[in-house]
Design an enzyme around this catalytic site. Sequence first.
Site, PDB file in Angstrom:
ATOM      1  N   GLY A   1      10.940  26.897  41.776  1.00 41.26           N
ATOM      2  CA  GLY A   1      12.251  27.284  40.801  1.00 41.26           C
ATOM      3  C   GLY A   1      13.026  28.530  41.847  1.00 41.26           C
ATOM      4  O   GLY A   1      13.806  28.931  41.295  1.00 41.26           O
TER       5      GLY A   1
ATOM      6  N   ASP B   1      15.128  19.203  47.617  1.00 39.99           N
ATOM      7  CA  ASP B   1      14.282  19.881  48.768  1.00 39.99           C
ATOM      8  C   ASP B   1      12.872  18.941  48.475  1.00 39.99           C
ATOM      9  O   ASP B   1      11.598  19.546  48.759  1.00 39.99           O
ATOM     10  CB  ASP B   1      14.090  21.175  48.141  1.00 39.99           C
ATOM     11  CG  ASP B   1      13.336  22.084  49.239  1.00 39.99           C
ATOM     12  OD1 ASP B   1      13.232  21.818  50.280  1.00 39.99           O
ATOM     13  OD2 ASP B   1      13.013  23.347  48.712  1.00 39.99           O
TER      14      ASP B   1
ATOM     15  N   TRP C   1      15.080  28.005  44.123  1.00 42.65           N
ATOM     16  CA  TRP C   1      16.651  27.531  44.588  1.00 42.65           C
ATOM     17  C   TRP C   1      17.250  27.860  43.219  1.00 42.65           C
ATOM     18  O   TRP C   1      18.387  28.262  43.681  1.00 42.65           O
ATOM     19  CB  TRP C   1      16.660  26.198  45.273  1.00 42.65           C
ATOM     20  CG  TRP C   1      16.333  25.685  46.617  1.00 42.65           C
ATOM     21  CD1 TRP C   1      15.413  26.681  47.375  1.00 42.65           C
ATOM     22  CD2 TRP C   1      16.760  24.802  47.294  1.00 42.65           C
ATOM     23  NE1 TRP C   1      15.362  26.163  48.707  1.00 42.65           N
ATOM     24  CE2 TRP C   1      16.071  24.761  48.746  1.00 42.65           C
ATOM     25  CE3 TRP C   1      17.335  23.507  47.228  1.00 42.65           C
ATOM     26  CZ2 TRP C   1      16.219  24.302  49.816  1.00 42.65           C
ATOM     27  CZ3 TRP C   1      17.420  22.935  48.176  1.00 42.65           C
ATOM     28  CH2 TRP C   1      16.815  23.147  49.692  1.00 42.65           C
TER      29      TRP C   1
ATOM     30  N   ASP D   1      12.478  18.184  38.212  1.00 41.25           N
ATOM     31  CA  ASP D   1      11.029  17.925  39.063  1.00 41.25           C
ATOM     32  C   ASP D   1      10.142  17.240  38.272  1.00 41.25           C
ATOM     33  O   ASP D   1      10.291  17.112  36.925  1.00 41.25           O
ATOM     34  CB  ASP D   1      10.527  19.409  39.141  1.00 41.25           C
ATOM     35  CG  ASP D   1       9.592  19.360  40.509  1.00 41.25           C
ATOM     36  OD1 ASP D   1      10.050  19.833  41.549  1.00 41.25           O
ATOM     37  OD2 ASP D   1       8.567  18.835  40.431  1.00 41.25           O
TER      38      ASP D   1
ATOM     39  N   ASP E   1      10.507  12.131  37.437  1.00 41.79           N
ATOM     40  CA  ASP E   1      10.135  11.593  38.491  1.00 41.79           C
ATOM     41  C   ASP E   1      11.266  10.823  39.123  1.00 41.79           C
ATOM     42  O   ASP E   1      11.572   9.893  38.773  1.00 41.79           O
ATOM     43  CB  ASP E   1       8.711  10.889  38.524  1.00 41.79           C
ATOM     44  CG  ASP E   1       8.432  10.489  39.868  1.00 41.79           C
ATOM     45  OD1 ASP E   1       9.042  10.187  40.810  1.00 41.79           O
ATOM     46  OD2 ASP E   1       7.193  10.233  40.139  1.00 41.79           O
TER      47      ASP E   1
ATOM     48  N   LYS F   1      16.456  17.414  52.326  1.00 38.98           N
ATOM     49  CA  LYS F   1      15.515  17.763  53.217  1.00 38.98           C
ATOM     50  C   LYS F   1      14.951  16.416  53.850  1.00 38.98           C
ATOM     51  O   LYS F   1      14.920  15.635  52.995  1.00 38.98           O
ATOM     52  CB  LYS F   1      14.321  18.567  52.625  1.00 38.98           C
ATOM     53  CG  LYS F   1      13.189  18.652  53.533  1.00 38.98           C
ATOM     54  CD  LYS F   1      12.449  19.801  53.065  1.00 38.98           C
ATOM     55  CE  LYS F   1      11.258  19.721  51.917  1.00 38.98           C
ATOM     56  NZ  LYS F   1      10.594  20.884  51.485  1.00 38.98           N
TER      57      LYS F   1
END
Length: 203
Positions: free
Chosen positions: A59, A118, A61, A78, A94, A158
């Site tokens: 957490g 990310d 970010w 998440d 997911d 990312k």
Amino acid sequence: MSGKKRSNWFKSHTDDFFVRLSKQDNFRSRAAYKLIEIEEKYQIISRSKNVIDLGCAPGSWLQVLVNFKNLKSITGIDRNDVEPIQEVNFIKCDIQNSEQVANALKEINQKTDLVLSDIAPNITGIGEVDQANFVDIISNVLAICEQISITNGNLVIKVFNGERLSDIKGLLLSKYKDIVVFKPKSSKKNSSETYIVCNGYKD
Ligand SMILES: C[S@@+](CC[C@H](N)C(=O)[O-])C[C@H]1O[C@@H](n2cnc3c(N)ncnc32)[C@H](O)[C@@H]1O
């Protein structure tokens, strides 16, 4: 892990400047500084209103995002739980499970102008496999953007620097007007992770 290996890991981790800084600044992880650097360079958060943070646990970010008063909504997603953060809507999901994604999007029920991701796949150490898994994750992120981004919305994602990077760039350029690769100083030099800032979602 053997005792010696564990103590080496512990030493390099605690010696890390950004780990120490994150403790001092009360961030849940050193990853916070990567987003801070991205913002300093591209002002992507300060140009946004509704943001979705994919792969948001633990957490840090989200902790950065809550400081931006221009943001009207912050949603973290998440597959693992996240300790609650005020003013953040968290959805456990997911992103590789289409049913869970459909439910999450129903719950969000609004368009977004900024998607952050990310997420990294579990690393196997086999370059080809890891790259292919990353391409999968990126396809999943783009599928979410397709449903939820406004025209001209932005994405920060990312990726791994490797053989498949040009395929990944091609995939991103098919959806965004321009993309730029950026490796924050707070991202470990020996890590092949890097970030791509994508501007202007093409509807
Ligand atoms: C590097 S961490 C993110 C750190 C985060 N940005 C922060 O600042 O705290 C990557 C996260 O991606 C999540 N993740 C990996 N695969 C996922 C998936 N398929 N769906 C949702 N989350 C996923 C992991 O659970 C992990 O919490």
